[in-house]
Design an enzyme around this catalytic site. Structure first.
Site, PDB file in Angstrom:
ATOM      1  N   GLY A  39     -47.296  -1.786  26.744  1.00 44.82           N
ATOM      2  CA  GLY A  39     -46.299  -1.664  27.655  1.00 44.82           C
ATOM      3  C   GLY A  39     -45.737  -0.071  27.370  1.00 44.82           C
ATOM      4  O   GLY A  39     -44.751   0.343  28.120  1.00 44.82           O
ATOM      5  N   HIS A 438     -20.923  -8.478  54.908  1.00 44.05           N
ATOM      6  CA  HIS A 438     -19.450  -8.102  54.571  1.00 44.05           C
ATOM      7  C   HIS A 438     -18.934  -9.289  53.708  1.00 44.05           C
ATOM      8  O   HIS A 438     -19.201 -10.390  54.143  1.00 44.05           O
ATOM      9  CB  HIS A 438     -18.567  -7.857  55.923  1.00 44.05           C
ATOM     10  CG  HIS A 438     -17.056  -7.647  55.595  1.00 44.05           C
ATOM     11  ND1 HIS A 438     -16.771  -6.605  54.978  1.00 44.05           N
ATOM     12  CD2 HIS A 438     -16.036  -8.509  55.488  1.00 44.05           C
ATOM     13  CE1 HIS A 438     -15.259  -6.474  54.676  1.00 44.05           C
ATOM     14  NE2 HIS A 438     -15.202  -7.747  55.079  1.00 44.05           N
TER      15      HIS A 438
HETATM   16  C1  FAD Z   1     -34.818   5.773  26.158  1.00 47.91           C
HETATM   17  C2  FAD Z   1     -35.489   6.002  27.328  1.00 47.91           C
HETATM   18  C3  FAD Z   1     -35.162   5.433  28.566  1.00 47.91           C
HETATM   19  C4  FAD Z   1     -35.719   5.383  29.760  1.00 47.91           C
HETATM   20  N1  FAD Z   1     -35.468   4.682  30.662  1.00 47.91           N
HETATM   21  C5  FAD Z   1     -36.008   4.723  31.986  1.00 47.91           C
HETATM   22  C6  FAD Z   1     -35.378   4.215  32.999  1.00 47.91           C
HETATM   23  O1  FAD Z   1     -34.544   3.336  32.959  1.00 47.91           O
HETATM   24  N2  FAD Z   1     -36.237   4.513  34.191  1.00 47.91           N
HETATM   25  C7  FAD Z   1     -37.402   5.140  34.293  1.00 47.91           C
HETATM   26  O2  FAD Z   1     -37.810   4.997  35.296  1.00 47.91           O
HETATM   27  N3  FAD Z   1     -37.865   5.776  33.334  1.00 47.91           N
HETATM   28  C8  FAD Z   1     -37.170   5.659  31.822  1.00 47.91           C
HETATM   29  N4  FAD Z   1     -37.596   6.301  30.952  1.00 47.91           N
HETATM   30  C9  FAD Z   1     -39.040   7.013  31.043  1.00 47.91           C
HETATM   31  C10 FAD Z   1     -40.307   6.102  31.011  1.00 47.91           C
HETATM   32  O3  FAD Z   1     -40.020   5.329  29.688  1.00 47.91           O
HETATM   33  C11 FAD Z   1     -41.457   6.938  31.118  1.00 47.91           C
HETATM   34  O4  FAD Z   1     -41.423   7.867  32.330  1.00 47.91           O
HETATM   35  C12 FAD Z   1     -42.684   5.969  31.151  1.00 47.91           C
HETATM   36  O5  FAD Z   1     -42.719   5.141  29.947  1.00 47.91           O
HETATM   37  C13 FAD Z   1     -43.858   6.913  31.229  1.00 47.91           C
HETATM   38  O6  FAD Z   1     -45.030   5.814  31.394  1.00 47.91           O
HETATM   39  P1  FAD Z   1     -46.574   6.303  31.051  1.00 47.91           P
HETATM   40  O7  FAD Z   1     -47.143   5.242  31.224  1.00 47.91           O
HETATM   41  O8  FAD Z   1     -46.799   7.765  31.678  1.00 47.91           O
HETATM   42  O9  FAD Z   1     -46.518   6.632  29.330  1.00 47.91           O
HETATM   43  P2  FAD Z   1     -45.815   5.831  28.423  1.00 47.91           P
HETATM   44  O10 FAD Z   1     -44.787   4.661  28.632  1.00 47.91           O
HETATM   45  O11 FAD Z   1     -45.191   6.762  27.490  1.00 47.91           O
HETATM   46  O12 FAD Z   1     -47.158   5.050  27.739  1.00 47.91           O
HETATM   47  C14 FAD Z   1     -48.015   5.682  27.107  1.00 47.91           C
HETATM   48  C15 FAD Z   1     -48.663   5.073  26.105  1.00 47.91           C
HETATM   49  O13 FAD Z   1     -49.986   5.429  25.494  1.00 47.91           O
HETATM   50  C16 FAD Z   1     -50.257   5.108  24.230  1.00 47.91           C
HETATM   51  N5  FAD Z   1     -51.131   6.315  23.792  1.00 47.91           N
HETATM   52  C17 FAD Z   1     -50.768   7.569  23.624  1.00 47.91           C
HETATM   53  N6  FAD Z   1     -51.806   8.229  23.263  1.00 47.91           N
HETATM   54  C18 FAD Z   1     -52.899   7.015  22.929  1.00 47.91           C
HETATM   55  C19 FAD Z   1     -54.293   7.330  22.507  1.00 47.91           C
HETATM   56  N7  FAD Z   1     -54.769   8.610  22.310  1.00 47.91           N
HETATM   57  N8  FAD Z   1     -55.131   6.411  22.456  1.00 47.91           N
HETATM   58  C20 FAD Z   1     -54.403   5.108  22.656  1.00 47.91           C
HETATM   59  N9  FAD Z   1     -53.029   4.835  23.223  1.00 47.91           N
HETATM   60  C21 FAD Z   1     -52.452   6.137  23.288  1.00 47.91           C
HETATM   61  C22 FAD Z   1     -48.821   5.254  23.747  1.00 47.91           C
HETATM   62  O14 FAD Z   1     -48.870   4.386  22.506  1.00 47.91           O
HETATM   63  C23 FAD Z   1     -48.126   4.528  24.793  1.00 47.91           C
HETATM   64  O15 FAD Z   1     -48.315   3.149  24.461  1.00 47.91           O
HETATM   65  C24 FAD Z   1     -36.975   6.220  29.663  1.00 47.91           C
HETATM   66  C25 FAD Z   1     -37.421   6.767  28.439  1.00 47.91           C
HETATM   67  C26 FAD Z   1     -36.864   6.807  27.415  1.00 47.91           C
HETATM   68  C27 FAD Z   1     -37.256   7.395  26.181  1.00 47.91           C
END
Ligand code: FAD
Length: 459
Positions: A39, A438
């Protein structure tokens, strides 16, 4: 050696969605994740836990603030912070287990461990090598720290630490008044912390239309949060409590507190990925450059989500996850980036899609603007939540919608219709001529749209 059609590195909303869509399209898929749960940031330490705490804290605050006026008295109301945190944890676990279930259902192999490119088609994970025809990099982002304020997650908090405290800090300093800062600040202010923001820019939440930023700041200030804009933290003394040295113009002041949340942004998590072995470069900020089809300099290695330029948002990452899987399967998906919404889950909520008024002006587009206040909306008055407005910008000649900006109750839900309207390239008249139930909050959208080329009825 295992050979997959698609291997995704990272299981955030970009990676896990890409893996599910790839599997749905019949591609043999694996997802490598280094954390013990699936996740990514969103489910574990981002969107989901923050929204769970925002909900609980708002519930508590509303009962305290409004109970008597709504006609009920509660005696002995007490905060059980650890229970609130336990509920948040349970919510998160439900979701992360849910992704595991979806992986099983779609026959996606979850390979636990840190994935590192070993060559153009090979990825090393915990001693084994996995081979893939196509690789999707979705490793997300991490919080940026300040050199003199390293995270210890006790006194100096990243957003991750702020979501896992064991007690409510008496005084919480927050460096950075972006969306993450104001959301977490709202949680702790409602629970009793004195919350003080120190922000380098002259406004909060800079991604929003200026009217939303100003309106939101006014509301949060009225709730008790304190904002010091155009202030820069330059030094910190952590020997006893927290003592920040802060500059504004030629003046230097000190801010003390019990904890400090550093919410100055996030950077792509692109280190230790073995990019060099596959001949992939990063840019100066650590983002991986891609073309219009998410391809890195290696055409079978793609990158999506927070790892690439663009808004760091879960739904943006997920849209890219779907699109990249469909591309690999030979489809021709497209994403309309202008129709990606942005939301702050504060009270009132702020939500927006399309161009801000500042962007419209900067592009020299002839436009009309209309604003309708929630205080003139019957539903908002019934529920006693009248702060804010809907603001709509439309191109003056074609009447096409340019941007919709909402500050008010349930703005995060209300924005869905404007997003669809933007996606369908609708005009202001089409919004204005639509029939809304409404009494609903959504009638503010009709009224604001009427205000562009006709006239609103209720002001
Ligand atoms: C406090 C907070 C609140 C947020 N609220 C919102 C919101 O309400 N709405 C919204 O749209 N966005 C929100 N965001 C932003 C959102 O969480 C991110 O934009 C989103 O999670 C990005 O998704 P992603 O799949 O690119 O990466 P991520 O969710 O960062 O997932 C990347 C994954 O890759 C894994 N990983 C990294 N490197 C490696 C590797 N070499 N090998 C194996 N695994 C690896 C990590 O462990 C992680 O699980 C929030 C962020 C924060 C910090």
């Amino acid at each position: 050696m295992n050979m997959y059609d698609v291997v995704v590195i990272g299981s955030g909303p970009g990676g896990y969605v890409a893996a599910i869509r790839a599997a749905q399209l019949g591609l043999k898929t694996a997802c490598i994740e280094k954390s013990p749960t699936l996740g990514g940031t969103c489910l574990n330490v981002g969107c989901i836990p923050s929204k769970a705490l925002l909900h609980s804290s708002e519930f508590y605050w509303q009962v305290k603030k409004e109970g008597a006026e709504q006609g009920f008295k509660i005696q002995g109301l007490q905060l059980d912070f650890l229970q609130m945190m336990a509920r948040k944890e349970k919510t998160v676990q439900g979701f992360t287990k849910g992704i595991e279930g979806l992986f099983k259902k779609n026959k996606i192999d979850w390979i636990q461990g840190h994935g590192k490119l070993k060559g153009p088609h090979q990825i090393e994970v915990g001693g084994q090598v996995v081979e893939a025809k196509n690789i999707i990099l979705a490793t997300g982002s991490e919080p940026i720290s300040l050199p003199f304020l390293p995270f210890d997650e006790k006194k100096v908090l990243s957003s991750t630490g702020a979501l896992a405290l064991t007690s409510v800090p008496k005084k919480l300093l927050i460096v950075g008044a972006g969306i993450i800062g104001v959301e977490l600040g709202s949680v702790y202010q409602r629970l009793g912390s004195e919350v003080v923001f120190i922000e380098f820019l002259d406004r909060i939440c800079p991604g929003f239309d200026l009217s939303l930023s100003k309106g939101l700041q006014k509301s949060l200030t009225a709730q008790g949060m304190v904002f010091h804009l155009s202030h820069k933290v330059v030094k910190a003394d952590l020997s006893q409590g927290i003592d920040l040295t802060v500059q504004s113009g030629n003046e230097e002041t000190h801010f003390t507190g019990d904890a400090v949340l550093v919410a100055v942004g996030r950077r792509p998590y692109s280190g230790n990925l073995g990019l060099e072995t596959a001949g992939i470069q990063k840019d100066s900020k650590g983002f991986i450059p891609i073309d219009g089809m998410f391809r890195t300099s290696q055409p079978h290695i793609y990158a999506i989500g927070d790892l690439v330029e663009g808004p760091m948002l879960a739904h943006k990452a997920s849209e890219e996850g779907v699109a990249v899987a469909e591309l690999i399967a030979g489809h021709r998906p497209s994403i309309d980036y202008i129709a990606i919404p942005n939301v702050a889950y504060t009270h009132p909520e702020a939500a927006a899609v399309g161009l801000t008024e500042e962007e419209v002006k900067a592009r020299g587009i002839p436009y009309k603007v209309s604003q309708f206040p929630f205080k003139a909306n019957s539903r908002a008055r019934c529920v006693g939540d009248e702060e804010g407005f809907v603001k709509i910008l439309a191109e003056a000649n074609s009447r096409r919608l340019l941007g919709i900006h909402i500050l008010g109750p349930h703005a995060s839900e209300l924005i869905a219709e404007p997003v669809l309207a933007m996606q369908l390239k609708a005009t202001a008249d089409q919004l204005a001529d639509t029939c809304y139930a409404h009494p609903t909050l959504s009638e503010t959208i009709k009224e604001a749209a009427l205000g562009l080329f006709k006239a609103p009825i209720h002001i």
